[in-house]
Motif scaffolding. Structure first.
Motif, mmCIF file in Angstrom:
data_model
loop_
_atom_site.group_PDB
_atom_site.id
_atom_site.type_symbol
_atom_site.label_atom_id
_atom_site.label_comp_id
_atom_site.label_asym_id
_atom_site.label_seq_id
_atom_site.Cartn_x
_atom_site.Cartn_y
_atom_site.Cartn_z
ATOM 1 N N THR A 52 4.282 63.057 -4.223
ATOM 2 C CA THR A 52 4.600 64.469 -4.331
ATOM 3 C C THR A 52 3.661 65.130 -5.349
ATOM 4 O O THR A 52 3.581 64.663 -6.492
ATOM 5 C CB THR A 52 6.069 64.669 -4.768
ATOM 6 O OG1 THR A 52 6.916 63.991 -3.839
ATOM 7 C CG2 THR A 52 6.427 66.140 -4.818
ATOM 8 N N PRO A 53 2.964 66.178 -4.950
ATOM 9 C CA PRO A 53 2.044 66.843 -5.891
ATOM 10 C C PRO A 53 2.780 67.343 -7.134
ATOM 11 O O PRO A 53 3.870 67.893 -7.043
ATOM 12 C CB PRO A 53 1.494 68.018 -5.083
ATOM 13 C CG PRO A 53 1.704 67.643 -3.658
ATOM 14 C CD PRO A 53 2.948 66.802 -3.632
ATOM 15 N N GLY A 54 2.171 67.122 -8.291
ATOM 16 C CA GLY A 54 2.713 67.637 -9.534
ATOM 17 C C GLY A 54 3.841 66.826 -10.151
ATOM 18 O O GLY A 54 4.404 67.229 -11.155
ATOM 19 N N ILE A 55 4.174 65.702 -9.556
ATOM 20 C CA ILE A 55 5.255 64.884 -10.094
ATOM 21 C C ILE A 55 4.652 63.704 -10.858
ATOM 22 O O ILE A 55 3.696 63.088 -10.401
ATOM 23 C CB ILE A 55 6.219 64.403 -8.981
ATOM 24 C CG1 ILE A 55 7.496 63.805 -9.567
ATOM 25 C CG2 ILE A 55 5.563 63.440 -8.055
ATOM 26 C CD1 ILE A 55 8.579 63.543 -8.531
ATOM 27 N N THR A 56 5.203 63.430 -12.027
ATOM 28 C CA THR A 56 4.711 62.309 -12.827
ATOM 29 C C THR A 56 5.376 61.017 -12.356
ATOM 30 O O THR A 56 6.380 61.047 -11.636
ATOM 31 C CB THR A 56 5.031 62.502 -14.316
ATOM 32 O OG1 THR A 56 6.460 62.449 -14.494
ATOM 33 C CG2 THR A 56 4.474 63.818 -14.843
ATOM 34 N N GLU A 57 4.831 59.907 -12.793
ATOM 35 C CA GLU A 57 5.422 58.610 -12.454
ATOM 36 C C GLU A 57 6.852 58.524 -12.987
ATOM 37 O O GLU A 57 7.747 58.027 -12.307
ATOM 38 C CB GLU A 57 4.562 57.474 -13.010
ATOM 39 C CG GLU A 57 5.012 56.089 -12.581
ATOM 40 C CD GLU A 57 4.812 55.787 -11.096
ATOM 41 O OE1 GLU A 57 5.451 54.837 -10.601
ATOM 42 O OE2 GLU A 57 4.026 56.475 -10.418
ATOM 43 N N ALA A 58 7.074 59.029 -14.187
ATOM 44 C CA ALA A 58 8.424 59.008 -14.774
ATOM 45 C C ALA A 58 9.392 59.861 -13.949
ATOM 46 O O ALA A 58 10.541 59.461 -13.714
ATOM 47 C CB ALA A 58 8.377 59.502 -16.213
ATOM 48 N N GLU A 59 8.935 61.032 -13.504
ATOM 49 C CA GLU A 59 9.780 61.893 -12.671
ATOM 50 C C GLU A 59 10.070 61.228 -11.324
ATOM 51 O O GLU A 59 11.189 61.295 -10.821
ATOM 52 C CB GLU A 59 9.113 63.244 -12.451
ATOM 53 C CG GLU A 59 9.049 64.092 -13.709
ATOM 54 C CD GLU A 59 8.151 65.306 -13.549
ATOM 55 O OE1 GLU A 59 8.490 66.348 -14.141
ATOM 56 O OE2 GLU A 59 7.108 65.227 -12.862
ATOM 57 N N ALA A 60 9.064 60.598 -10.741
ATOM 58 C CA ALA A 60 9.259 59.899 -9.472
ATOM 59 C C ALA A 60 10.271 58.778 -9.643
ATOM 60 O O ALA A 60 11.178 58.619 -8.811
ATOM 61 C CB ALA A 60 7.936 59.346 -8.954
ATOM 62 N N ASN A 61 10.147 58.001 -10.704
ATOM 63 C CA ASN A 61 11.088 56.902 -10.956
ATOM 64 C C ASN A 61 12.510 57.421 -11.147
ATOM 65 O O ASN A 61 13.461 56.834 -10.635
ATOM 66 C CB ASN A 61 10.648 56.078 -12.159
ATOM 67 C CG ASN A 61 9.422 55.244 -11.874
ATOM 68 O OD1 ASN A 61 9.098 54.944 -10.726
ATOM 69 N ND2 ASN A 61 8.703 54.872 -12.925
ATOM 70 N N ALA A 62 12.651 58.529 -11.868
ATOM 71 C CA ALA A 62 13.978 59.112 -12.090
ATOM 72 C C ALA A 62 14.580 59.617 -10.785
ATOM 73 O O ALA A 62 15.774 59.411 -10.517
ATOM 74 C CB ALA A 62 13.891 60.241 -13.119
ATOM 75 N N THR A 63 13.764 60.259 -9.967
ATOM 76 C CA THR A 63 14.230 60.756 -8.673
ATOM 77 C C THR A 63 14.667 59.605 -7.775
ATOM 78 O O THR A 63 15.742 59.644 -7.163
ATOM 79 C CB THR A 63 13.133 61.580 -7.979
ATOM 80 O OG1 THR A 63 12.838 62.715 -8.796
ATOM 81 C CG2 THR A 63 13.559 62.044 -6.596
ATOM 82 N N LEU A 64 13.850 58.572 -7.708
ATOM 83 C CA LEU A 64 14.178 57.412 -6.874
ATOM 84 C C LEU A 64 15.440 56.714 -7.371
ATOM 85 O O LEU A 64 16.277 56.292 -6.562
ATOM 86 C CB LEU A 64 13.001 56.444 -6.822
ATOM 87 C CG LEU A 64 11.807 56.947 -6.015
ATOM 88 C CD1 LEU A 64 10.577 56.091 -6.282
ATOM 89 C CD2 LEU A 64 12.135 56.986 -4.535
ATOM 90 N N ALA A 65 15.605 56.595 -8.675
ATOM 91 C CA ALA A 65 16.803 55.962 -9.229
ATOM 92 C C ALA A 65 18.051 56.774 -8.891
ATOM 93 O O ALA A 65 19.092 56.209 -8.519
ATOM 94 C CB ALA A 65 16.664 55.795 -10.737
ATOM 95 N N ALA A 66 17.956 58.103 -8.980
ATOM 96 C CA ALA A 66 19.091 58.963 -8.638
ATOM 97 C C ALA A 66 19.435 58.853 -7.154
ATOM 98 O O ALA A 66 20.613 58.797 -6.783
ATOM 99 C CB ALA A 66 18.781 60.412 -9.011
ATOM 100 N N MET A 67 18.415 58.805 -6.308
ATOM 101 C CA MET A 67 18.638 58.666 -4.869
ATOM 102 C C MET A 67 19.324 57.334 -4.574
ATOM 103 O O MET A 67 20.287 57.273 -3.800
ATOM 104 C CB MET A 67 17.315 58.781 -4.109
ATOM 105 C CG MET A 67 16.714 60.175 -4.154
ATOM 106 S SD MET A 67 14.976 60.239 -3.648
ATOM 107 C CE MET A 67 15.120 60.047 -1.879
ATOM 108 N N GLU A 68 18.844 56.266 -5.194
ATOM 109 C CA GLU A 68 19.428 54.939 -4.970
ATOM 110 C C GLU A 68 20.878 54.911 -5.451
ATOM 111 O O GLU A 68 21.760 54.385 -4.756
ATOM 112 C CB GLU A 68 18.607 53.866 -5.671
ATOM 113 C CG GLU A 68 19.162 52.477 -5.423
ATOM 114 C CD GLU A 68 18.303 51.373 -5.995
ATOM 115 O OE1 GLU A 68 18.608 50.202 -5.704
ATOM 116 O OE2 GLU A 68 17.337 51.647 -6.743
ATOM 117 N N ASN A 69 21.148 55.470 -6.620
ATOM 118 C CA ASN A 69 22.522 55.498 -7.138
ATOM 119 C C ASN A 69 23.440 56.249 -6.191
ATOM 120 O O ASN A 69 24.567 55.826 -5.933
ATOM 121 C CB ASN A 69 22.557 56.123 -8.533
ATOM 122 C CG ASN A 69 21.983 55.214 -9.594
ATOM 123 O OD1 ASN A 69 21.902 53.998 -9.420
ATOM 124 N ND2 ASN A 69 21.547 55.806 -10.691
#
Length: 100
Positions: A77-94
């Motif tokens: 995703t343009p403009g998203i950091t690795e930390a933001e991507a990890n947080a988004t993926l963790a929230a989706m998984e939860n």
């Protein structure tokens, strides 16, 4: 009043998206062809296609391969950091694991 949470197959809530109601009606409404597919040159969301069309699951939380490589597109995703991507993926998984 809080927005009603719109559940998607991937665990992201369309109601949390800034584009919902403007450029996009949400994944449940668009049947896996949300607004962003046009920006990255694909016909449909691979997560939605696999979950609903191929495997016939109501959401990815029912899949034994949960958090498969189809979710990696979040990192692109343009403009998203690795930390933001990890947080988004963790929230989706939860979210998905809570629906099992």
């Amino acid at each position: 009043m809080a927005k009603k949470k719109i559940q998607t197959v991937c665990g992201y809530s369309c109601s949390d998206c800034d584009h919902h109601g403007k450029e996009c009606r949400g994944c449940p409404e668009t049947k896996g062809i949300p607004f962003w597919t046009a920006f990255i040159g694909i016909d449909h969301c691979a997560i939605y296609d696999c979950c609903n069309n191929d495997r016939k699951f109501p959401h990815c939380g029912k899949c034994p391969d949960l958090m498969c490589n189809r979710f990696d597109r979040i990192r692109d995703t343009p403009g998203i950091t690795e930390a933001e991507a990890n947080a988004t993926l963790a929230a989706m998984e939860n979210e998905l694991r809570s629906r099992k």
